[in-house]
Design an enzyme around this catalytic site. Structure first.
Site, PDB file in Angstrom:
ATOM      1  CD  GLU A 211      13.826  49.766  39.098  1.00  0.00           C
ATOM      2  OE1 GLU A 211      15.130  49.532  39.369  1.00  0.00           O
ATOM      3  OE2 GLU A 211      13.329  49.288  37.999  1.00  0.00           O
TER       4      GLU A 211
ATOM      5  CG  HIS B  31      14.273  49.640  32.300  1.00  0.00           C
ATOM      6  ND1 HIS B  31      15.150  49.741  31.564  1.00  0.00           N
ATOM      7  CD2 HIS B  31      14.614  48.761  33.313  1.00  0.00           C
ATOM      8  CE1 HIS B  31      16.159  48.800  31.501  1.00  0.00           C
ATOM      9  NE2 HIS B  31      15.870  48.175  32.539  1.00  0.00           N
TER      10      HIS B  31
ATOM     11  NE  ARG C 237      12.150  45.438  37.932  1.00  0.00           N
ATOM     12  CZ  ARG C 237      13.220  45.346  37.452  1.00  0.00           C
ATOM     13  NH1 ARG C 237      14.231  44.535  37.817  1.00  0.00           N
ATOM     14  NH2 ARG C 237      13.370  45.930  36.083  1.00  0.00           N
TER      15      ARG C 237
ATOM     16  NE  ARG D 297      19.163  42.777  28.164  1.00  0.00           N
ATOM     17  CZ  ARG D 297      18.329  43.446  29.204  1.00  0.00           C
ATOM     18  NH1 ARG D 297      17.117  43.591  28.780  1.00  0.00           N
ATOM     19  NH2 ARG D 297      18.590  43.496  30.388  1.00  0.00           N
TER      20      ARG D 297
ATOM     21  CG  ASN E 269      13.863  42.766  41.417  1.00  0.00           C
ATOM     22  OD1 ASN E 269      13.697  41.818  40.657  1.00  0.00           O
ATOM     23  ND2 ASN E 269      14.601  43.976  41.239  1.00  0.00           N
TER      24      ASN E 269
END
Ligand code: AMP
Length: 400
Positions: free
Chosen positions: A386, A182, A94, A243, A7
């Site tokens: 993940e 996601h 990823r 955000r 990642n």
């Protein structure tokens, strides 16, 4: 078969090497502060076992390629070695935004122009994600490189969920639509929840909530995503660390006219200066709780806005799904923060969601049910994984 999962972030590389015989983690690690004066690398061989061996390095790491080479050396040479380089059969990466790519893929040279196009959809993430894949292609010649897109799980959304009500030509010519993000995490916890419920995933309806520094929610019907809160980019939807999530789109024009800000400045405000940080100056939920404890009213407001937005989305997704079997909390806040979970579910008892306060307060790394036994909708905390999800996708592709 051994699979390396990478990642790659803007100044970091998070990685795991997994043995897919038993899905065990052979190595995990993190390279940080790439490109800064002093970089760092922490490599754990056989993490969490009696054989665990930790290497901590502090030295300049000028770019991602150098960082990845250091990782390969630690994995394959010296005291921390767990295998030879040629035992690594594939590398899974990823990638946050896949745009038109609706499934994981093995990289081939001809795909690069279309892959580079996706960078504008996630300018904070995709250039680094794809850069990592380029470095690994060079450093592992002949080894399959697989891209696993965070958007792929959401590609089953129906058009009424993914279309924006703006002139159709912007969809046709610019591919402006909702893609979500996601997805790897939502898919993983949905599968785990169905397993825990003892139901086939294809017959299970879930609301999955990935709540970390970034946050998103998905409505999963019969195992497939039918709606999600993030949109064209990972800015839409829930309140996040920095955000904004949903705002009136007219905010852009208002700020431009009244403050004389240009588009880039407004974009920066919404991505990096908003969310929890914008409301109270802090983007880490732990700091916000500490501040609330000292009577900080803005911190209280930030928590209230964040949990109210999430509750509103749960209500919307209940309407989307009709029947809900389970609600799943995951990621940094979702897995660790009982106060946020309780406040998010607060008031949803009439809709069949009854939280068990005692079970909710338990701290654990294991998946667990946090609803009462008589709650018509079960509520779960399921740690996301993940890396494992990416390794599984990678294995599936290389195994044909
Ligand atoms: P993630 O993006 O999934 O790594 O989540 C990171 C965020 O999770 C942090 O910014 C914190 O807001 C939150 N977090 C992590 N640990 C805890 C904790 N023990 N309690 C509350 N929030 C936490």
């Amino acid at each position: 078969m051994k699979i390396l999962v990478i990642n790659s972030g803007s100044s970091s590389i998070k990685y795991q090497l997994l043995d897919m015989e038993d899905e065990s983690v052979l190595v995990s690690g993190l390279v940080e502060r790439i490109g800064e004066e002093q970089g760092s690398l922490i490599n754990k061989a056989h993490p969490g076992t009696e054989r665990q061996m930790v290497v901590n390095l502090e030295q300049p790491i000028p770019d991602h390629g150098v960082g990845l080479q250091m990782v390969i050396d630690l994995i394959t040479q010296g005291e921390s070695a767990v295998c030879s380089k040629d035992e690594i059969s594939a590398v899974g990466h990823r990638v946050v935004a896949g745009g038109p790519f609706n499934a994981s893929l093995i990289i081939t040279d001809d795909l690069w122009p279309a892959l580079t196009e996706t960078e504008r959809l996630a300018p904070l993430h995709n250039p680094a994600n794809l850069g990592g894949a380029k470095d690994a292609t060079r450093l592992f010649p002949g080894v399959p490189q697989i891209l696993v897109f965070d958007t792929a799980f959401h590609q089953t959304m129906p058009s009424h969920a993914y279309m924006y009500a703006i002139p159709y030509e912007y969809y046709e010519k610019d591919r402006i639509r909702r893609y979500g993000a996601h997805g790897t995490s939502h898919k993983y916890v949905a599968g785990e929840c169905a397993r825990l419920l003892g139901k086939p995933l294809e017959e299970t309806n879930l609301i999955t909530i990935h709540m970390g520094n970034g946050a998103s929610m998905a409505a999963v019907k019969n195992g497939l995503c039918v709606d999600t809160s993030m949109g064209l980019t990972p800015l839409e939807g829930l309140v996040m660390g920095t955000r904004s999530g949903d705002v009136d789109p007219a905010v852009h024009n208002y700020l431009a006219v009244n403050r004389g800000l240009d588009v880039a400045a407004i974009d920066n405000i919404l991505h990096k200066e908003s969310g929890l940080k914008g409301l109270c100056g802090m983007n880490d939920m732990r700091d916000i709780h500490a501040a609330i404890g000292k009577g900080d009213e803005r911190a209280k407001l930030a928590l209230a806005v964040q949990t109210y937005r999430s509750r509103k989305y749960i209500g919307a997704y209940m309407a989307v799904l009709g029947r809900v079997d389970g609600v799943v909390f995951t990621a940094g806040i979702g897995e660790n923060d009982d106060v946020v979970r309780a406040k998010t579910i607060e008031g949803l008892e009439p809709f069949g969601m009854k939280i068990n306060q005692e079970a909710n307060a338990v701290r654990s790394k294991d998946p667990r049910k946090i609803s009462t036994d008589d709650s018509p909708v079960s509520i779960w905390v399921i740690p996301t994984n993940e890396e494992l999800a990416i390794a599984r996708e990678t294995l599936a592709l290389v195994a044909g």
